[in-house]
Each structure stands twice: as structure tokens, then as C-alpha cells.
Design a protein around this motif. Structure first.
Motif, mmCIF file in Angstrom:
data_model
loop_
_atom_site.group_PDB
_atom_site.id
_atom_site.type_symbol
_atom_site.label_atom_id
_atom_site.label_comp_id
_atom_site.label_asym_id
_atom_site.label_seq_id
_atom_site.Cartn_x
_atom_site.Cartn_y
_atom_site.Cartn_z
ATOM 1 N N ILE A 149 -12.603 9.298 2.581
ATOM 2 C CA ILE A 149 -11.620 8.368 1.959
ATOM 3 C C ILE A 149 -11.032 8.890 0.834
ATOM 4 C CG2 ILE A 149 -11.329 6.039 1.127
ATOM 5 C CD1 ILE A 149 -13.242 5.082 3.448
ATOM 6 N N VAL A 150 -11.874 9.159 -0.217
ATOM 7 C CA VAL A 150 -11.388 9.638 -1.608
ATOM 8 C C VAL A 150 -11.006 11.136 -1.783
ATOM 9 C CG1 VAL A 150 -12.524 7.802 -2.776
ATOM 10 C CG2 VAL A 150 -13.655 10.117 -2.586
ATOM 11 N N GLU A 151 -11.162 11.984 -0.638
ATOM 12 C CA GLU A 151 -10.935 13.444 -0.781
ATOM 13 C C GLU A 151 -9.492 13.793 -1.363
ATOM 14 O OE1 GLU A 151 -11.228 15.331 3.269
ATOM 15 O OE2 GLU A 151 -12.350 16.908 2.345
ATOM 16 N N GLN A 152 -8.442 13.222 -0.710
ATOM 17 C CA GLN A 152 -7.264 13.515 -1.380
ATOM 18 C C GLN A 152 -7.011 13.244 -2.653
ATOM 19 O OE1 GLN A 152 -5.204 15.439 0.695
ATOM 20 N NE2 GLN A 152 -6.925 15.220 2.322
ATOM 21 N N THR A 153 -7.566 11.990 -3.047
ATOM 22 C CA THR A 153 -7.400 11.718 -4.518
ATOM 23 C C THR A 153 -8.027 12.733 -5.532
ATOM 24 O OG1 THR A 153 -7.107 9.490 -3.939
ATOM 25 C CG2 THR A 153 -7.784 10.039 -6.156
ATOM 26 N N LEU A 154 -9.305 12.985 -5.027
ATOM 27 C CA LEU A 154 -10.098 14.146 -6.151
ATOM 28 C C LEU A 154 -9.398 15.203 -5.929
ATOM 29 C CD1 LEU A 154 -13.747 12.957 -4.833
ATOM 30 C CD2 LEU A 154 -12.355 11.900 -6.507
ATOM 31 N N GLU A 155 -8.995 15.852 -4.892
ATOM 32 C CA GLU A 155 -8.403 17.098 -4.664
ATOM 33 C C GLU A 155 -7.112 17.264 -5.758
ATOM 34 O OE1 GLU A 155 -6.924 18.726 -0.587
ATOM 35 O OE2 GLU A 155 -9.051 18.683 -0.557
ATOM 36 N N PRO A 178 0.289 12.686 0.332
ATOM 37 C CA PRO A 178 0.406 13.910 -0.678
ATOM 38 C C PRO A 178 0.945 13.892 -1.914
ATOM 39 C CG PRO A 178 2.479 13.376 0.698
ATOM 40 C CD PRO A 178 1.669 12.280 0.944
ATOM 41 N N ASN A 179 1.240 12.839 -2.525
ATOM 42 C CA ASN A 179 1.809 12.575 -3.919
ATOM 43 C C ASN A 179 1.051 11.511 -4.774
ATOM 44 O OD1 ASN A 179 3.724 14.892 -4.079
ATOM 45 N ND2 ASN A 179 4.283 13.870 -2.305
ATOM 46 N N ILE A 180 -0.215 11.357 -4.561
ATOM 47 C CA ILE A 180 -1.019 10.468 -5.070
ATOM 48 C C ILE A 180 -0.808 10.380 -6.825
ATOM 49 C CG2 ILE A 180 -3.409 9.338 -5.629
ATOM 50 C CD1 ILE A 180 -4.233 10.991 -2.831
ATOM 51 N N ASP A 184 -3.731 -0.406 -3.703
ATOM 52 C CA ASP A 184 -3.692 0.775 -2.749
ATOM 53 C C ASP A 184 -2.776 1.911 -3.075
ATOM 54 O OD1 ASP A 184 -6.057 -0.224 -1.915
ATOM 55 O OD2 ASP A 184 -5.374 -0.485 0.318
ATOM 56 N N ILE A 185 -2.657 2.287 -4.386
ATOM 57 C CA ILE A 185 -1.720 3.239 -4.597
ATOM 58 C C ILE A 185 -2.332 4.606 -4.314
ATOM 59 C CG2 ILE A 185 -0.447 4.293 -6.659
ATOM 60 C CD1 ILE A 185 -0.326 1.082 -6.246
ATOM 61 N N VAL A 186 -3.463 4.682 -4.375
ATOM 62 C CA VAL A 186 -4.512 6.184 -4.197
ATOM 63 C C VAL A 186 -4.717 6.197 -2.688
ATOM 64 C CG1 VAL A 186 -5.304 6.168 -6.501
ATOM 65 C CG2 VAL A 186 -6.694 4.961 -4.649
ATOM 66 N N ASP A 223 0.758 -1.337 0.052
ATOM 67 C CA ASP A 223 -0.183 -0.158 0.155
ATOM 68 C C ASP A 223 0.715 1.310 0.289
ATOM 69 O OD1 ASP A 223 -0.911 -2.427 1.119
ATOM 70 O OD2 ASP A 223 -3.060 -1.240 1.568
ATOM 71 N N ILE A 224 0.910 1.925 -1.127
ATOM 72 C CA ILE A 224 1.569 3.285 -1.283
ATOM 73 C C ILE A 224 0.736 4.452 -0.679
ATOM 74 C CG2 ILE A 224 2.806 4.713 -2.862
ATOM 75 C CD1 ILE A 224 3.017 2.058 -4.527
ATOM 76 N N HIS A 225 -0.680 4.183 -1.002
ATOM 77 C CA HIS A 225 -1.481 5.324 -0.602
ATOM 78 C C HIS A 225 -0.792 6.848 -0.763
ATOM 79 C CE1 HIS A 225 -4.675 3.022 0.898
ATOM 80 N NE2 HIS A 225 -4.040 2.301 1.610
ATOM 81 N N GLY A 226 -0.301 7.074 -2.071
ATOM 82 C CA GLY A 226 0.155 8.571 -2.308
ATOM 83 C C GLY A 226 1.021 8.969 -1.720
ATOM 84 N N CYS A 227 2.199 7.996 -1.215
ATOM 85 C CA CYS A 227 3.377 8.382 -0.916
ATOM 86 C C CYS A 227 4.339 8.519 -2.039
ATOM 87 C CB CYS A 227 3.732 7.609 0.363
ATOM 88 S SG CYS A 227 2.991 8.048 1.865
ATOM 89 N N GLY A 228 4.340 9.331 -3.062
ATOM 90 C CA GLY A 228 5.185 8.948 -4.436
ATOM 91 C C GLY A 228 6.337 9.245 -3.992
#
Ligand SMILES: [Mn+2]
Length: 201
Positions: free
Chosen positions: A107-113, A52-54, A46-48, A10-15
Motif C-alpha cells: 500500500i505505501v510502496e509508491q509513496t516511499l519510492e 505516479p505524482n504523489i 487520501d492524497i498519498v 481521494d487524489i491518491h498521487g494523481c498530481g
């Protein structure tokens, strides 16, 4: 060719952390794609969401997969963001396949933003999410985001003949009484364990 695999969960946006990790493991960017002369990554989904860097995480992963330097299986967060943004067919009570409850919105807020200013790119990424396999089997190991259930996988292969889902399967996949829902729940979220005093995890 490839002599080994590196499994990354799970990277979860930690690019940026992903870049650090890849570089520490001997991967480097060539022709715009992270790669290793002898090894290949298997991303476990779970990439997204959350980090902060999705967008960066999505592009690194997708580029590696498309160039053959990585494989991937789908996480529940990729499936959720696709169903969250899929309009429900006429006759369903809710406007979107995944209800826009306060919890689901959060849950999806950061991805959409983070994709808000890149709508075309986001649509292409959502289409790509749907091409991601749900499970993969290798010579010496198997990968799935949450739980490998051999009986359910056999049944899924018998019914659908592949290891991924398609857009037209999405409406049925949110009906909790369908095999499809139960299959995705098991693959992407896992199994529920009974604990004492009527609790579960
Ligand atoms: Mn997950």
C-alpha cells in the motif's frame, strides 16, 4: 472573500490530474499556489499512495491549505503512512506502529519510492499530515473522510479537546481495544455493514 467550496476526494498521487481538475474549476497558480478568487477547496483526504505524482499532489494540497485557499481532513492513507514509519515504543511486540506486512508494504510502496530521494522533505510532510484535522464542521455541511459519527466525535472532543491527533497519541491509536483506535477506524475507514450469509462490507 470565499463564496463557495469545492470538495475534492481521494487524489491518491494523481498530481497532474489534480492540476487539470483545479484549472477546469477556475483555479489558477498565483505566487506558486493554486487559488480561486471566490472559492475554496475542501480536500477529503487520501492524497498519498498509488498514483505516479504523489509528491506533486502533496505539495499542491499543502501549499493551498497553508495559504488559506483550501481546507483538508485526514484520510486513512495519511494516518497509515505515519504509523507505518513510526517506531513502536519499547514493550510493543512489533518494531513499527503499523506492521510491515506484505499487504501494508504494498500500500505505501509508491509513496516511499517517490519520496526516497527527498528524506527531509518527506519528514516535514509526515509532520504536516499529523496536523490535518480528522473532521470539520462548516455552517451548512460537515466533512470527514469516511464516516461522521456524532456520538464518537462528541466523546473525542470531550477527551482530547481538538479535532486532530498528536504524535504522542499514536501508540495508543493502534491498540484495537482503545477508544482512540475505534474512533479513527470510524472516521477514516467507516462502518461495517452486515450482509446476508455472514458477510459484511
Ligand atoms: Mn480512504
Amino acid at each position: 472573500m470565499h463564496q463557495g467550496y469545492d470538495l475534492i476526494g481521494d487524489i491518491h498521487g494523481c498530481g497532474l490530474t489534480l492540476i487539470d481538475l483545479l484549472e477546469q474549476m477556475g483555479y489558477s497558480k498565483r505566487n506558486g499556489v493554486y487559488q480561486h478568487p471566490k472559492r475554496k477547496v475542501v480536500f477529503l483526504g487520501d492524497i498519498v499512495d498509488r498514483g505516479p505524482n504523489i509528491r506533486l499532489a502533496c505539495h499542491i494540497v499543502r501549499d493551498m491549505v497553508e495559504a488559506g485557499h483550501a481546507d483538508i481532513v485526514m484520510g486513512n492513507h495519511e494516518y497509515n503512512v505515519v504509523t507505518y514509519l513510526s517506531e513502536a515504543p519499547a514493550g510493543m511486540r512489533q518494531p513499527f506502529l503499523r506492521p510491515h506486512t506484505p499487504r501494508n508494504n504494498f500500500i505505501v510502496e509508491q509513496t516511499l519510492e517517490q519520496f526516497a530521494n527527498y528524506p527531509q522533505e518527506f519528514n516535514e510532510m509526515l509532520d504536516w499530515f499529523l496536523t490535518i484535522p480528522l473532521f470539520r464542521e462548516y455552517e451548512h455541511f460537515r466533512v470527514v473522510h469516511a464516516c461522521w459519527d456524532h456520538q464518537m466525535i462528541d466523546e473525542y472532543l470531550r477527551r482530547y479537546g481538538s479535532n486532530h491527533i498528536t504524535k504522542d497519541m499514536l501508540p495508543e491509536s493502534v491498540q484495537t481495544d482503545s477508544f482512540l483506535y475505534q474512533f479513527l477506524d470510524r472516521m477514516l475507514r467507516g462502518t461495517s455493514l452486515k450482509l446476508p450469509d455472514g458477510r459484511s462490507m
